[in-house]
Design an enzyme around this catalytic site. Sequence first.
Site, PDB file in Angstrom:
ATOM      1  N   TYR A   1      28.022  34.252  30.114  1.00  0.00           N
ATOM      2  CA  TYR A   1      27.020  33.437  30.526  1.00  0.00           C
ATOM      3  C   TYR A   1      25.901  32.997  29.804  1.00  0.00           C
ATOM      4  O   TYR A   1      25.160  31.889  30.042  1.00  0.00           O
ATOM      5  CB  TYR A   1      26.411  34.547  31.457  1.00  0.00           C
TER       6      TYR A   1
ATOM      7  N   CYS B   1      49.082  43.402  56.605  1.00  0.00           N
ATOM      8  CA  CYS B   1      47.409  43.778  56.737  1.00  0.00           C
ATOM      9  C   CYS B   1      47.558  45.306  57.552  1.00  0.00           C
ATOM     10  O   CYS B   1      47.941  45.377  58.620  1.00  0.00           O
ATOM     11  CB  CYS B   1      46.558  42.835  57.504  1.00  0.00           C
TER      12      CYS B   1
ATOM     13  N   SER C   1      24.496  31.952  35.743  1.00  0.00           N
ATOM     14  CA  SER C   1      25.371  30.966  36.587  1.00  0.00           C
ATOM     15  C   SER C   1      24.270  30.080  37.531  1.00  0.00           C
ATOM     16  O   SER C   1      23.459  30.525  37.775  1.00  0.00           O
ATOM     17  CB  SER C   1      26.156  31.688  37.711  1.00  0.00           C
TER      18      SER C   1
ATOM     19  N   CYS D   1      46.852  39.059  58.235  1.00  0.00           N
ATOM     20  CA  CYS D   1      48.130  38.947  57.396  1.00  0.00           C
ATOM     21  C   CYS D   1      49.200  39.798  57.912  1.00  0.00           C
ATOM     22  O   CYS D   1      48.983  40.838  58.369  1.00  0.00           O
ATOM     23  CB  CYS D   1      47.831  39.472  55.972  1.00  0.00           C
TER      24      CYS D   1
ATOM     25  N   LEU E   1      38.975  41.912  47.238  1.00  0.00           N
ATOM     26  CA  LEU E   1      38.873  41.009  46.012  1.00  0.00           C
ATOM     27  C   LEU E   1      40.065  41.498  45.047  1.00  0.00           C
ATOM     28  O   LEU E   1      41.033  40.738  44.663  1.00  0.00           O
ATOM     29  CB  LEU E   1      37.719  40.541  45.409  1.00  0.00           C
TER      30      LEU E   1
ATOM     31  N   CYS F   1      41.747  36.502  52.260  1.00  0.00           N
ATOM     32  CA  CYS F   1      41.053  37.889  52.683  1.00  0.00           C
ATOM     33  C   CYS F   1      40.258  38.193  51.815  1.00  0.00           C
ATOM     34  O   CYS F   1      39.383  39.215  51.796  1.00  0.00           O
ATOM     35  CB  CYS F   1      42.347  38.782  53.079  1.00  0.00           C
TER      36      CYS F   1
ATOM     37  N   CYS G   1      39.300  44.845  58.789  1.00  0.00           N
ATOM     38  CA  CYS G   1      39.544  43.322  58.989  1.00  0.00           C
ATOM     39  C   CYS G   1      39.695  43.093  60.470  1.00  0.00           C
ATOM     40  O   CYS G   1      39.404  42.187  61.171  1.00  0.00           O
ATOM     41  CB  CYS G   1      40.864  43.060  58.218  1.00  0.00           C
TER      42      CYS G   1
ATOM     43  N   HIS H   1      41.350  29.744  41.607  1.00  0.00           N
ATOM     44  CA  HIS H   1      41.341  31.116  41.148  1.00  0.00           C
ATOM     45  C   HIS H   1      42.673  31.861  41.788  1.00  0.00           C
ATOM     46  O   HIS H   1      43.046  31.701  42.829  1.00  0.00           O
ATOM     47  CB  HIS H   1      40.157  31.655  41.836  1.00  0.00           C
TER      48      HIS H   1
ATOM     49  N   ARG I   1      33.059  45.769  30.726  1.00  0.00           N
ATOM     50  CA  ARG I   1      33.434  44.234  30.438  1.00  0.00           C
ATOM     51  C   ARG I   1      31.788  43.447  30.499  1.00  0.00           C
ATOM     52  O   ARG I   1      31.929  42.342  29.926  1.00  0.00           O
ATOM     53  CB  ARG I   1      34.009  43.604  31.873  1.00  0.00           C
TER      54      ARG I   1
END
Length: 417
Positions: A103, A395, A110, A392, A77, A181, A400, A256, A95
């Site tokens: 939140y 990749c 959430s 990909c 990610l 991915c 994967c 996103h 953070r």
Amino acid sequence: MALRPLALPRQLVRPAARTPLLSQTPRHHLATAVPPVTQDATSSKGPTAMVFLNMGGPSTTSEVEDFLSRLFADGDLIPLGRFQSYIGPLIAKRRTPKIQKQYADIGGGSPIRKWSEYQCEEMCKVLDKINPESAPHKPYVAFRYANPLTEEMYTRLLDDGFGRGKGGRAVAFTQYPQYSCSTTGSSLNELWKWQTRLEGKRGGNETSAGSIDWSVIDRWPTHPGLVEAFARNIEDQLKTYPEDRRSGVVLLFSAHSLPMSVVNRGDPYPAEVAATVHAVMQRLNFSNPYRLSWQSQVGPSAWLGAQTSDTVQEFVKRGQSDIVLVPIAFTSDHIETLYELDLEVMEEANSPGVKRAESLNDSPVFIQALADVARDHLQKGERCSKQMTLRCQGCKSERCLEQKKFFAGEQASSLVL
């Protein structure tokens, strides 16, 4: 872990500090109580486990740091390089206070778990009726970064009589309609990891006799039911504008964002999101001007743009103050809609003409779409889509490669490149 109920009514629940302008406009986008669910399986040759895959979100503010730690540890990610295991926890800790406040501002946590469980159970009820040969369909949710985590879901599957020599069928159903991915791929990597640990033979990836028979719904960006659900929510919001201004409202689809390093590697996500947008606009007969923008950029590296917040600001400066935000890559409300769009982008715009289309949440059209997607998958008997067999172009991940070979199955594994 028990969920703390989000005591939020169907009407708007606002933080204490709001701008006077927006406080005059009633909204319906913050976390809402989810309708009760009753299972109505008709039973025949099943059961079939239907496993919803998603990123998830902390249900309470106390879960935020653990959620962020898992998120920033995931190189699929947010790629942070070879020091990810060191840098990720530091970023998460730094953070945490800020994200906890966010939140808190949307009700204390959430709603994505509640919506995911509701959607999955409601889909299974419909699926039992339209595809009885694979009923009963049993609902499960597996989150990548929050409870219920993938390993928790897998243990539940085993305890419920799947696997452990008993076999049984399970469908991993991504709730990211557009494949990336960093999202679906990461969730499948995690699922494959736990399958290997809990059911794989020692010394290899072969499955043991009587293990769960997995297949994957890995993408569905232009499914007619999904398109219809988005289109109806957009139409409902457009009706709130005066008729003489309605056709000039800009539809700003927001998804996103991704790091450009992921995009340049060949990730299919931007193209699939664009395909969803185009299909929705076709359904709307291209009634309005529209654009696609990207949100939720994290860190200093280059991310896919233009950013949603910047786009809204520029439009408003140019005098285009009638804008409907459409979260096109999300299947329910969560922090990116309830906080980032509603409490940041819209308040910064400071214009009553900037609104947001409802999220899919409990839309009956969307629930039916989920069931139709699942029925088609079950009837085709495919292990995964042909698109999933391609990695990909850039990749280099052996994980994967092996994950795709596993889910493609013995007959199609030779197609995985």
